[in-house]
Design a protein around this motif. Structure first.
Motif, PDB file in Angstrom:
ATOM      1  N   MET A   1       0.834  -1.193   0.000  1.00 25.66           N
ATOM      2  CA  MET A   1       0.000   0.000   0.000  1.00 25.66           C
ATOM      3  C   MET A   1       0.873   1.249   0.000  1.00 25.66           C
ATOM      4  N   LYS A   2       0.246   2.379  -0.307  1.00 24.63           N
ATOM      5  CA  LYS A   2       1.003   3.635  -0.365  1.00 24.63           C
ATOM      6  C   LYS A   2       0.891   4.388   0.952  1.00 24.63           C
ATOM      7  N   ALA A   3       1.833   5.309   1.149  1.00 23.25           N
ATOM      8  CA  ALA A   3       1.859   6.077   2.399  1.00 23.25           C
ATOM      9  C   ALA A   3       0.642   6.994   2.495  1.00 23.25           C
ATOM     10  N   ASP A   4       0.249   7.268   3.740  1.00 26.38           N
ATOM     11  CA  ASP A   4      -0.814   8.239   4.005  1.00 26.38           C
ATOM     12  C   ASP A   4      -0.254   9.635   3.722  1.00 26.38           C
ATOM     13  N   PRO A   5      -0.810  10.338   2.735  1.00 23.67           N
ATOM     14  CA  PRO A   5      -0.205  11.624   2.337  1.00 23.67           C
ATOM     15  C   PRO A   5      -0.153  12.648   3.476  1.00 23.67           C
ATOM     16  N   ARG A   6      -1.022  12.487   4.473  1.00 26.04           N
ATOM     17  CA  ARG A   6      -0.999  13.475   5.566  1.00 26.04           C
ATOM     18  C   ARG A   6       0.316  13.453   6.338  1.00 26.04           C
ATOM     19  N   GLY A   7       0.977  12.295   6.335  1.00 28.57           N
ATOM     20  CA  GLY A   7       2.226  12.205   7.097  1.00 28.57           C
ATOM     21  C   GLY A   7       3.465  12.507   6.264  1.00 28.57           C
ATOM     22  N   VAL A   8       3.278  12.760   4.986  1.00 29.54           N
ATOM     23  CA  VAL A   8       4.425  12.873   4.082  1.00 29.54           C
ATOM     24  C   VAL A   8       4.667  14.335   3.712  1.00 29.54           C
ATOM     25  N   LEU A   9       5.789  14.844   4.132  1.00 34.09           N
ATOM     26  CA  LEU A   9       6.144  16.242   3.872  1.00 34.09           C
ATOM     27  C   LEU A   9       6.891  16.309   2.539  1.00 34.09           C
ATOM     28  N   ALA A  10       6.174  16.015   1.452  1.00 37.87           N
ATOM     29  CA  ALA A  10       6.839  15.890   0.153  1.00 37.87           C
ATOM     30  C   ALA A  10       7.541  17.186  -0.244  1.00 37.87           C
ATOM     31  N   GLY A  11       8.709  17.048  -0.845  1.00 41.41           N
ATOM     32  CA  GLY A  11       9.454  18.221  -1.289  1.00 41.41           C
ATOM     33  C   GLY A  11      10.942  18.067  -1.028  1.00 41.41           C
ATOM     34  N   VAL A  12      11.671  19.126  -1.385  1.00 48.83           N
ATOM     35  CA  VAL A  12      13.112  19.122  -1.141  1.00 48.83           C
ATOM     36  C   VAL A  12      13.372  19.922   0.132  1.00 48.83           C
ATOM     37  N   HIS A  13      14.129  19.351   1.024  1.00 50.09           N
ATOM     38  CA  HIS A  13      14.345  19.979   2.322  1.00 50.09           C
ATOM     39  C   HIS A  13      15.828  20.040   2.655  1.00 50.09           C
ATOM     40  N   PHE A  14      16.130  20.868   3.634  1.00 51.97           N
ATOM     41  CA  PHE A  14      17.479  20.944   4.187  1.00 51.97           C
ATOM     42  C   PHE A  14      17.331  20.532   5.650  1.00 51.97           C
ATOM     43  N   LEU A  15      17.558  19.248   5.917  1.00 53.10           N
ATOM     44  CA  LEU A  15      17.257  18.684   7.231  1.00 53.10           C
ATOM     45  C   LEU A  15      18.464  17.951   7.788  1.00 53.10           C
ATOM     46  N   ASP A  16      18.510  17.874   9.110  1.00 49.21           N
ATOM     47  CA  ASP A  16      19.535  17.004   9.678  1.00 49.21           C
ATOM     48  C   ASP A  16      18.988  15.580   9.772  1.00 49.21           C
ATOM     49  N   GLY A  17      19.869  14.658  10.045  1.00 49.14           N
ATOM     50  CA  GLY A  17      19.484  13.249  10.026  1.00 49.14           C
ATOM     51  C   GLY A  17      18.425  12.924  11.059  1.00 49.14           C
ATOM     52  N   ASP A  18      18.505  13.568  12.220  1.00 60.27           N
ATOM     53  CA  ASP A  18      17.505  13.331  13.252  1.00 60.27           C
ATOM     54  C   ASP A  18      16.117  13.755  12.759  1.00 60.27           C
ATOM     55  N   GLN A  19      16.051  14.951  12.173  1.00 60.57           N
ATOM     56  CA  GLN A  19      14.764  15.432  11.674  1.00 60.57           C
ATOM     57  C   GLN A  19      14.262  14.537  10.544  1.00 60.57           C
ATOM     58  N   ALA A  20      15.184  14.133   9.682  1.00 58.34           N
ATOM     59  CA  ALA A  20      14.809  13.283   8.552  1.00 58.34           C
ATOM     60  C   ALA A  20      14.274  11.946   9.047  1.00 58.34           C
ATOM     61  N   CYS A  21      14.871  11.442  10.120  1.00 60.75           N
ATOM     62  CA  CYS A  21      14.412  10.186  10.705  1.00 60.75           C
ATOM     63  C   CYS A  21      12.972  10.336  11.201  1.00 60.75           C
ATOM     64  N   ALA A  22      12.692  11.459  11.880  1.00 61.92           N
ATOM     65  CA  ALA A  22      11.323  11.706  12.360  1.00 61.92           C
ATOM     66  C   ALA A  22      10.357  11.757  11.183  1.00 61.92           C
ATOM     67  N   GLU A  23      10.783  12.423  10.103  1.00 59.85           N
ATOM     68  CA  GLU A  23       9.917  12.503   8.920  1.00 59.85           C
ATOM     69  C   GLU A  23       9.717  11.121   8.297  1.00 59.85           C
ATOM     70  N   GLY A  24      10.762  10.318   8.340  1.00 62.42           N
ATOM     71  CA  GLY A  24      10.646   8.951   7.813  1.00 62.42           C
ATOM     72  C   GLY A  24       9.615   8.152   8.595  1.00 62.42           C
ATOM     73  N   ALA A  25       9.660   8.298   9.922  1.00 59.92           N
ATOM     74  CA  ALA A  25       8.694   7.585  10.756  1.00 59.92           C
ATOM     75  C   ALA A  25       7.269   8.033  10.441  1.00 59.92           C
ATOM     76  N   LEU A  26       7.093   9.340  10.296  1.00 59.73           N
ATOM     77  CA  LEU A  26       5.752   9.859   9.993  1.00 59.73           C
ATOM     78  C   LEU A  26       5.282   9.373   8.627  1.00 59.73           C
TER      79      LEU A  26
END
Lengths: 393, 189, 291
Positions: free
Chosen positions: A1-26
């Motif tokens: 199945m596909k991800a729930d779009p509400r949790g996906v912050l689609a786009g190009v970002h400038f993030l640190d690994g910790d923040q990216a990990c949180a986004e991955g979980a969401l």
């Protein structure tokens, strides 16, 4: 199945690994996290705590890591996808519950942002000293899945992968970050939700009367039930039979533990995720993972520029170890040695030595932690190894 | 282009990391560069030495640490003392002129001084000194593109403070352009 | 000639995993008695049993989860409460009961106990207090009365035990009661009250351990313990919990000591988020897990 779009912050970002990990979980659909603050992992749950209430989920700060690592498992059995994150001493405290999750086949994700140790060690500085603890840290026999991202982008990608593997195999999955990857800020591309594949929980389709909580399916993984649905199932960390009932029967124990190990180990080849550079003709292979793999690639490039046939093998999924691929490479003619670079004093190198079985020399470029190797230092070792071969010839 | 190493050093509370973040974000999101931004801190949340380090490249960055910066910004005497020795020959040095007293530097170093704190105070908020600095940096270094920096500021600062921060950027940017129009101050006496 | 014996059906049989009988508890142990009360309380409270979950830690009392015909979790030592916290918060429509012993809940799990009470997580915590570590062979615990003999205090326990109702109330529990295994009707009644109350509820049940505590201290068998409970117990509802400490073979104050109203963790969380996030807040995890 596909991800729930509400949790996906689609786009190009400038993030640190910790923040990216949180986004991955969401993005993976995780809506429950429990944690205890510890450097350098805290930023993951800080971001999660800020974002998840808007998605109908929650972050709960528990009283310690023992509580955090078991609270997520309660949430999983209630139907949530859940994770916890920690570092250093906190990872040690979570060991018992990694075992509980392995034994009860509770799909969950545990992120360890590695810092210098032992003990309190270097809270703000990197290490890769928890790699064998990740494999063997809880008591008893079990198999584990662990991933080692080397960039904020991979902290995002591999956190999703971790949730997917956890559901696929009904096992705890570890994301072995390190302080540099966690705190380093880089470009992170988050794809749209319809490009993110999500493995849903494997719920049973059987009615309660026919359901046996630990009766495995063809791939040795049993289908789950969740609390509150009328299945009246029992879960225990004791050795249990297919009904989930405790037993001290040695044969039943053998069956259970062998299945827990086999469901992952049998799939080791399918689970292999490696990145390879210049291996076709490599005389010296550098094996490195996590942040060290980037430094190692630079050293390999420097060696290539000097006409030395060096290559890089990077295990992305570190447990189960990419044994088959490594054996294959090690048995190739022309290979004169393997250099393992890691920010510890010899952990994954043991696994490499085991796989290679003495066919080629294996050398360790260890580092006690607090920083990464300098590419120059690895380059010089590669040169030395290549020269040693020349002299022999 | 091979990698450019940038280091910004100062004290906790000066907005050093946010300045690095804005520069990095502008370069990554709007100028198409690869950037690795790392930070280092002392143990205290405020007042201890801290620095932001950026490795900027057209290729993915492999080694994320700055060892010999091409461009060094120092906002405190302590940062100046610590980081100047590692500045690359021929590198660029930017100092907060009221906070850093320079010592004799190698000939080839290009030195810029910016009264970032005073310029920020003129706007009524000393706190935006870091965005004055980003503006000055964008003007004299040419990275990121000023429009990219402006967008990155909007992305990065707390909601409601965009106008003030952008004003600070413009102050620093104009000051930088004026300095460029003159000749940069060379380090040697 | 055969004789037909009429066996009346066990009224709580539906709540037991009869395929797991016989249980592991010793003759004269009080845990089974409390479990009988628990089953009757579930019936009296008329709860949807598919929505009742029981969570235990490790120890003799920790085995209750395995015998209850409910969704049941036998977790790790001391961690029943944080497991139950995750379970409850991720699906608030569940009634979550934590059923465990004094060593599990108060020694190794003591930190979780006070914090769950402080947060007022909606958990029904039942602590079977037998003054000793039973499963591991009779060691001193956090509730062992001073001077009592145990295998690790062979010359008498020098420590002051926790007064559990006082601890629970101080940490923030909204319902606190104590009974002994002798008080089966009162236990059942308190359990029903707990099921109907929202928030962190705590019930302490003193229970005999004839094999270890009674025997080592020469206190007779389970029946002797019941006699002691009967004679030494004084019911004092509303007694200040500070005054209900237990001494070796001393008087036992029983009753319902605390019954107050206080918003639960989830209520406060939802209020806080709704207040801060306003229209952006679309509800708690409950709705999303259910969907």
């Amino acid at each position: 199945m596909k991800a729930d779009p509400r949790g996906v912050l689609a786009g190009v970002h400038f993030l640190d690994g910790d923040q990216a990990c949180a986004e991955g979980a969401l993005a993976a659909g995780c809506r429950f996290a429990a944690g205890y603050p510890i450097t350098p992992s805290t930023e993951i749950v800080e971001r999660f705590a800020q974002r998840v209430p808007l998605l109908g989920g929650m972050f709960l700060q528990m009283e310690d890591e023992l509580a955090a690592s078991i609270a997520i498992q309660g949430a999983v059995w209630a139907g949530a996808k859940a994770f916890t994150v920690t570092s250093g001493p906190g990872f040690s405290l979570m060991m018992e519950h990694i075992g509980y999750a392995a034994m009860t086949e509770t799909p969950c994700v545990i992120v360890d942002v590695q810092r210098g140790g032992p003990s309190t060690g270097l809270p703000t500085l990197p290490a890769q000293g928890d790699m064998q603890q990740a494999r063997w840290g809880s008591h008893g026999d079990y198999e584990i899945i662990a991933l080692a991202p080397n960039s904020p982008q991979e902290c995002f990608d591999l956190t999703i992968e971790a949730f997917n593997l956890a559901e696929q195999y009904r096992t705890p999955v570890l994301v072995m970050m390190d302080e540099i990857v966690g705190h380093m800020t880089e470009r992170v591309v988050i794809p749209p939700a319809d490009q993110i594949e999500i493995v849903p929980r494997r719920y049973t389709t059987k009615p309660p009367a026919d359901y046996r909580p630990f009766a495995p399916e063809a791939d040795l993984v049993p289908a789950m039930a969740r609390a509150g649905q009328g299945y009246r199932f029992h879960i225990t960390g004791l050795t249990h039979d297919e009904r989930g009932y405790p037993t001290t029967n040695v044969a039943a124990h053998d069956r259970l533990v062998r299945r827990l190990v086999a469901k992952i180990r049998n799939d080791a080849t399918r689970l292999t995720r490696v990145e390879e550079h210049f291996l076709e003709d490599a005389e010296v292979i550098v094996l490195a993972y996590g942040i060290t793999s980037r430094v190692a690639l630079r050293a390999v490039q420097m060696a290539r520029a000097r006409g030395i046939a060096a290559g890089l093998l990077r295990p992305i999924l570190i447990w189960p170890f990419p044994e088959a691929r490594l054996r294959q490479l090690a048995s190739r003619a022309g290979l004169s040695g393997i250099l393992v670079a890691e920010i510890n004093l010899g952990q994954i190198v043991r696994e490499v030595e085991r796989c290679v079985g003495g066919r080629v020399p294996v050398r360790l470029a260890g580092h006690a932690g607090g920083s990464v190797h300098h590419p120059q230092e690895l380059f010089e070792t590669i040169v030395e190894m290549a020269q040693a071969v020349e002299i022999e010839r | 282009m091979s990698a450019v190493e940038i280091q910004i050093g100062g004290l906790g509370g000066q907005g050093v990391i946010l300045a690095g973040m804005v520069i990095g974000r502008g370069l990554v999101l709007y100028d198409g560069y690869h950037v690795s931004l790392t930070q280092s801190f002392g143990p205290e949340a405020r007042g201890s030495a801290c620095s932001a380090q950026l490795v900027v490249s057209r290729e993915p960055v492999l080694y994320p640490y700055v060892t010999n910066p091409h461009i060094l910004v120092t906002l405190s005497q302590e940062a100046y003392r610590r980081f100047v020795p590692s500045l690359r020959p021929g590198g660029t040095l930017i100092v907060e002129e009221d906070l850093v007293r320079t010592s004799p530097l190698p000939d080839a170093v290009v030195l810029y001084r910016v009264p970032a704190t005073r310029l920020a105070e003129a706007l009524g908020r000393r706190l935006v000194m870091n965005m004055v600095l980003v503006g000055f940096f964008a003007a004299v270094v040419g990275l990121p593109h000023p429009d990219s920096a402006r967008r990155a500021i909007r992305d990065s600062v707390p909601a409601g403070t965009e106008t003030l921060n952008l004003a600070a950027f413009e102050q620093g940017y104009d000051f930088g352009l004026k300095q460029l129009a003159g000749s940069p101050v060379h380090a040697s006496p | 000639m055969s004789t037909e014996v009429y066996l009346p059906p066990n009224p709580v049989e539906a709540l037991l995993r009869t395929d797991r009988m016989p249980h592991i508890w010793c003759p004269g142990c009080g845990i089974g008695t409390t479990m009988n009360c628990f089953a009757r309380a579930l019936q009296q409270a008329r709860l949807d049993l598919d929505k009742v979950v029981i969570v235990s830690g490790i120890g003799c009392s920790g085995r209750v989860a395995g015998y209850a015909n409910l969704d049941s979790f036998h977790t790790t030592h001391g961690r029943a409460i944080p497991f139950a916290t995750g379970l409850k918060l991720a699906n608030p429509e569940l009634t979550v009961v934590v059923y465990s012993g004094d060593g599990d809940l108060i020694a190794i799990g003591g930190n979780h106990f006070i914090h769950a009470a402080r947060r007022n997580v909606d958990l029904k915590v039942i602590c079977v207090n037998n003054f000793i570590y039973g499963m591991t062979g009779g060691q001193v615990g956090p509730t062992t009365p001073a001077t009592a003999l145990t295998s690790t205090t062979p010359y008498g326990c020098p420590e002051q035990p926790f007064n559990l109702p006082y601890l629970a109330e101080s940490a923030g529990a909204v319902y606190v009661a104590r009974w002994t295994a002798y008080h089966v009707r009162q236990i059942t009644h308190s359990m029903v009250e707990m099921f109907r109350k929202r928030g962190f509820c705590f019930l302490e049940i003193l229970s005999p351990c004839p094999t270890l505590y009674q025997r080592r201290n020469r206190l007779g068998d389970g029946l002797e313990a019941m006699k002691y409970y009967k004679e030494a117990s004084v019911t004092r509802h509303g007694a200040p919990t500070k005054e209900v400490a237990i001494s070796f073979q001393g008087p036992i104050l029983v009753g319902k000591f605390v019954d107050i109203e206080r918003p639960t963790y989830l209520e406060l969380l939802n209020q806080q988020l709704a207040r801060t996030l306003e229209a952006q807040y679309t509800g708690c995890i409950e709705d999303h897990v259910r969907s």
